[in-house]
Motif scaffolding. Structure first.
Motif, PDB file in Angstrom:
ATOM      1  N   ALA A  56       0.976  -0.985   0.343  1.00  0.00           N
ATOM      2  CA  ALA A  56       0.395   0.174  -0.047  1.00  0.00           C
ATOM      3  C   ALA A  56       1.245   1.432   0.507  1.00  0.00           C
ATOM      4  CB  ALA A  56      -0.729  -0.607   1.058  1.00  0.00           C
ATOM      5  N   ILE A  57       0.686   2.254  -0.778  1.00  0.00           N
ATOM      6  CA  ILE A  57       1.465   3.842  -0.850  1.00  0.00           C
ATOM      7  C   ILE A  57       0.447   4.148  -0.518  1.00  0.00           C
ATOM      8  CG2 ILE A  57       2.377   4.937  -2.666  1.00  0.00           C
ATOM      9  CD1 ILE A  57       2.883   2.901  -4.446  1.00  0.00           C
ATOM     10  N   GLN A  58       0.390   5.045   0.651  1.00  0.00           N
ATOM     11  CA  GLN A  58      -0.131   6.236   1.100  1.00  0.00           C
ATOM     12  C   GLN A  58      -0.154   7.676  -0.137  1.00  0.00           C
ATOM     13  OE1 GLN A  58      -2.838   5.960   3.352  1.00  0.00           O
ATOM     14  NE2 GLN A  58      -2.394   4.418   3.450  1.00  0.00           N
ATOM     15  N   LEU A  59      -0.756   8.326  -0.406  1.00  0.00           N
ATOM     16  CA  LEU A  59      -0.876   9.072  -1.439  1.00  0.00           C
ATOM     17  C   LEU A  59      -1.137  10.549  -0.741  1.00  0.00           C
ATOM     18  CD1 LEU A  59      -2.440   8.087  -4.884  1.00  0.00           C
ATOM     19  CD2 LEU A  59      -0.001   8.120  -4.428  1.00  0.00           C
ATOM     20  N   LYS A  60      -0.278  11.694  -1.187  1.00  0.00           N
ATOM     21  CA  LYS A  60      -0.320  13.153  -0.554  1.00  0.00           C
ATOM     22  C   LYS A  60      -1.626  13.786  -0.858  1.00  0.00           C
ATOM     23  CE  LYS A  60       4.987  13.183  -0.785  1.00  0.00           C
ATOM     24  NZ  LYS A  60       5.931  13.881  -0.764  1.00  0.00           N
ATOM     25  N   PRO A  61      -2.503  14.083  -0.063  1.00  0.00           N
ATOM     26  CA  PRO A  61      -3.498  14.838  -0.787  1.00  0.00           C
ATOM     27  C   PRO A  61      -2.770  16.169  -1.438  1.00  0.00           C
ATOM     28  CG  PRO A  61      -3.386  15.004   2.511  1.00  0.00           C
ATOM     29  CD  PRO A  61      -1.582  13.889   1.163  1.00  0.00           C
ATOM     30  N   GLY A  62      -4.411  16.142  -2.211  1.00  0.00           N
ATOM     31  CA  GLY A  62      -4.380  17.605  -3.261  1.00  0.00           C
ATOM     32  C   GLY A  62      -2.948  17.150  -4.648  1.00  0.00           C
ATOM     33  N   ILE A  63      -2.279  16.345  -4.586  1.00  0.00           N
ATOM     34  CA  ILE A  63      -1.333  16.126  -5.520  1.00  0.00           C
ATOM     35  C   ILE A  63      -2.332  16.069  -6.967  1.00  0.00           C
ATOM     36  CG2 ILE A  63       0.361  15.222  -4.417  1.00  0.00           C
ATOM     37  CD1 ILE A  63      -0.307  12.576  -5.229  1.00  0.00           C
ATOM     38  N   ASN A  64      -0.955  16.092  -8.515  1.00  0.00           N
ATOM     39  CA  ASN A  64      -2.439  15.910  -9.323  1.00  0.00           C
ATOM     40  C   ASN A  64      -1.238  15.033 -10.000  1.00  0.00           C
ATOM     41  OD1 ASN A  64       0.626  16.433 -10.522  1.00  0.00           O
ATOM     42  ND2 ASN A  64       0.742  18.880 -10.919  1.00  0.00           N
ATOM     43  N   THR A  65      -1.845  14.291 -11.106  1.00  0.00           N
ATOM     44  CA  THR A  65      -1.626  12.611 -12.068  1.00  0.00           C
ATOM     45  C   THR A  65       0.218  13.006 -11.583  1.00  0.00           C
ATOM     46  OG1 THR A  65      -3.719  13.010 -13.233  1.00  0.00           O
ATOM     47  CG2 THR A  65      -2.410  11.679 -14.005  1.00  0.00           C
ATOM     48  N   SER A  66       0.316  13.890 -12.727  1.00  0.00           N
ATOM     49  CA  SER A  66       2.541  13.760 -12.894  1.00  0.00           C
ATOM     50  C   SER A  66       2.729  13.117 -10.951  1.00  0.00           C
ATOM     51  CB  SER A  66       2.467  14.929 -13.108  1.00  0.00           C
ATOM     52  OG  SER A  66       3.822  14.813 -13.450  1.00  0.00           O
ATOM     53  N   GLN A  67       2.442  14.166  -9.998  1.00  0.00           N
ATOM     54  CA  GLN A  67       2.705  14.074  -8.747  1.00  0.00           C
ATOM     55  C   GLN A  67       3.277  12.744  -8.474  1.00  0.00           C
ATOM     56  OE1 GLN A  67       1.228  17.501  -7.578  1.00  0.00           O
ATOM     57  NE2 GLN A  67       2.862  18.931  -6.914  1.00  0.00           N
TER      58      GLN A  67
END
Length: 82
Positions: A56-67
């Motif tokens: 599992a990877i916790q994505l940073k909130p509010g990031i765009n597709t590239s990030q």
């Protein structure tokens, strides 16, 4: 040296992403992973091949597709290291 990486499945739960964004995300993951491998090399433990289990990877909130693609690729690369 040729390196072949096969990511069998990437599941994004709770991430609203369109089909066109999914293609951009895939391209960004591939680009960032290729960049990491070119700059830092393949970890020694994988020089003769191997499997890297996902997690599992916790994505940073509010990031765009590239990030998002960059973050996923960086986590995959970290998972390759012993």
């Amino acid at each position: 040296m040729n390196i072949n990486i096969d990511i069998e499945k990437l599941i994004l739960e709770g991430v609203p992403i369109s089909h066109s964004q999914a293609r951009l995300l895939q391209a960004e993951v591939e680009h960032e992973l290729a960049k990491l491998l070119a700059n830092e090399g393949l970890p020694d433990n994988l020089l003769s091949g191997g499997v890297v289990p996902g997690g599992a990877i916790q994505l940073k909130p509010g990031i765009n597709t590239s990030q998002m693609g960059q973050q996923i690729a960086q986590e995959i690369y970290r998972g390759m290291k012993p």
